[in-house]
Design a protein around this motif. Structure first.
Motif, short mmCIF file in Angstrom:
data_model
loop_
_atom_site.label_atom_id
_atom_site.label_comp_id
_atom_site.label_asym_id
_atom_site.label_seq_id
_atom_site.Cartn_x
_atom_site.Cartn_y
_atom_site.Cartn_z
N UNK A 29 23.50 -18.83 34.29
CA UNK A 29 22.70 -19.22 33.12
C UNK A 29 23.57 -19.37 31.88
N UNK A 30 24.44 -18.40 31.61
CA UNK A 30 25.27 -18.50 30.42
C UNK A 30 26.22 -19.69 30.49
N UNK A 31 26.78 -19.93 31.66
CA UNK A 31 27.69 -21.07 31.81
C UNK A 31 26.96 -22.38 31.60
N UNK A 32 25.77 -22.50 32.18
CA UNK A 32 25.01 -23.74 32.05
C UNK A 32 24.49 -23.95 30.64
N UNK A 33 23.99 -22.88 30.01
CA UNK A 33 23.41 -23.01 28.69
C UNK A 33 24.44 -23.23 27.59
N UNK A 34 25.72 -23.06 27.92
CA UNK A 34 26.76 -23.37 26.95
C UNK A 34 26.82 -24.87 26.69
N UNK A 35 26.37 -25.66 27.67
CA UNK A 35 26.31 -27.12 27.51
C UNK A 35 25.17 -27.45 26.55
N UNK A 36 25.49 -28.05 25.41
CA UNK A 36 24.47 -28.32 24.41
C UNK A 36 23.41 -29.30 24.90
N UNK A 40 20.97 -26.96 26.68
CA UNK A 40 20.25 -26.02 25.82
C UNK A 40 19.42 -26.71 24.75
N UNK A 41 19.57 -28.02 24.59
CA UNK A 41 18.88 -28.73 23.51
C UNK A 41 17.37 -28.62 23.62
N UNK A 42 16.82 -28.85 24.81
CA UNK A 42 15.36 -28.80 24.98
C UNK A 42 14.81 -27.40 24.72
N UNK A 43 15.40 -26.34 25.30
CA UNK A 43 14.92 -25.00 24.95
C UNK A 43 15.00 -24.69 23.47
N UNK A 44 16.05 -25.15 22.82
CA UNK A 44 16.17 -24.91 21.38
C UNK A 44 15.09 -25.65 20.60
N UNK A 45 14.75 -26.85 21.04
CA UNK A 45 13.67 -27.60 20.40
C UNK A 45 12.34 -26.87 20.54
N UNK A 46 12.09 -26.33 21.72
CA UNK A 46 10.84 -25.59 21.93
C UNK A 46 10.81 -24.34 21.05
N UNK A 47 11.92 -23.63 20.98
CA UNK A 47 11.97 -22.44 20.12
C UNK A 47 11.66 -22.79 18.67
N UNK A 48 12.16 -23.95 18.23
CA UNK A 48 11.96 -24.36 16.84
C UNK A 48 10.52 -24.82 16.58
N UNK A 56 25.70 -22.70 19.88
CA UNK A 56 25.19 -24.00 19.45
C UNK A 56 24.82 -23.96 17.97
N UNK A 57 23.64 -23.47 17.67
CA UNK A 57 23.11 -23.52 16.30
C UNK A 57 24.00 -22.78 15.31
N UNK A 84 35.56 -16.89 18.18
CA UNK A 84 36.47 -16.81 19.33
C UNK A 84 35.99 -17.69 20.47
N UNK A 85 36.92 -18.28 21.18
CA UNK A 85 36.59 -19.14 22.32
C UNK A 85 36.36 -18.25 23.54
N UNK A 86 35.12 -17.89 23.77
CA UNK A 86 34.78 -16.94 24.83
C UNK A 86 34.35 -17.68 26.08
N UNK A 87 34.95 -17.35 27.20
CA UNK A 87 34.55 -17.94 28.47
C UNK A 87 33.17 -17.41 28.85
N UNK A 88 32.21 -18.30 29.17
CA UNK A 88 30.86 -17.83 29.51
C UNK A 88 30.82 -16.86 30.67
N UNK A 89 31.67 -17.07 31.66
CA UNK A 89 31.70 -16.16 32.80
C UNK A 89 32.17 -14.77 32.39
N UNK A 90 33.18 -14.72 31.50
CA UNK A 90 33.66 -13.42 31.00
C UNK A 90 32.57 -12.73 30.18
N UNK A 91 31.87 -13.52 29.35
CA UNK A 91 30.79 -12.95 28.55
C UNK A 91 29.67 -12.44 29.44
#
Length: 213
Positions: free
Chosen positions: A99-106, A109-117, A178-179, A186-193
């Motif tokens: 999930x973190x790796x995929x959601x790093x792609x804007x 994540x754009x549609x979920x962010x639109x719904x949140x807004x 994103x936002x 810092x440039x954090x690797x999603x898998x590490x996070x």
């Protein structure tokens, strides 16, 4: 003088082209201000052609949710169903990493962010998101917890609290990459996070026996 034939779209490709255009317009203008004619122009179609595939802007955003966060939630449920019983902790870490790796792609994540807004202003969008994303996440977390307890690797906990403990870092990661992302972050690797978050959730903040403070 002969003309070069215009490139014809395959009918089955048009819904995806429309959704790509809708995502661009929603992102640029906001959902409320976006117009179907703007989406049609971006897709290179007539306004009438848009309605052959989607009945409204809401339908387009719902479809965008289904192909991004909804697809990811379903993939997580399948992952837990296939491997959760054998190794619940590994499944937990794998789902969080995916999930973190995929959601790093804007674009994802754009549609979920639109719904949140927009969810408060458009409750029908929130209801669709809940049905296709949140409810799936709840089922997945409940199944994973039950598998972990049965195997003796998790202690019994409140499933709703566990779901929120999982979802909170996901939302924070999505927003912070994103936002609220800054140039000096810092440039954090999603898998590490994902690994670091999983370690905190699974083991807590208290020092382990024998660990120096």
């Amino acid at each position: 003088m002969s003309r070069t034939p215009a490139k014809r779209r395959r009918p089955e490709a048009r819904p995806e082209e429309i959704l790509d255009a809708a995502l661009a317009v929603f992102t640029e203008n906001g959902f409320a201000a976006a117009r179907v004619e703007d989406i049609a122009a971006r897709a290179g179609l007539s306004k009438g052609a848009i309605y052959l595939y989607f009945s409204s802007k809401d339908a387009m955003l719902n479809a965008l949710v289904e192909r991004s966060a909804g697809a990811l939630a379903s993939a997580s449920e399948r992952l837990v169903a296939s491997g959760g019983a054998a190794d619940p902790e590994a499944a937990y870490r794998a789902v969080l990493t995916m999930i973190l790796t995929t959601m790093t792609d804007q674009n994802v994540s754009a549609a979920p962010r639109l719904v949140l807004a927009e969810a408060q202003r458009f409750p029908e969008l929130a209801a669709h998101y809940r049905a296709h994303v949140i409810d799936t996440g709840r089922r997945t977390m409940r199944a994973l917890l039950e598998a972990g307890v049965a195997k003796g690797v998790f202690r019994p906990v409140e499933a709703e609290a566990a779901m929120r403990a999982f979802a909170g870092p996901v939302i924070a990661h999505m927003l912070l990459t994103t936002v609220f992302q800054a140039e000096d972050d810092p440039d954090t690797d999603p898998a590490d996070m994902a690994g670091a978050i999983a370690d905190i959730v699974l083991n807590g903040l208290k020092p382990r026996e024998g660990q120096e403070i």
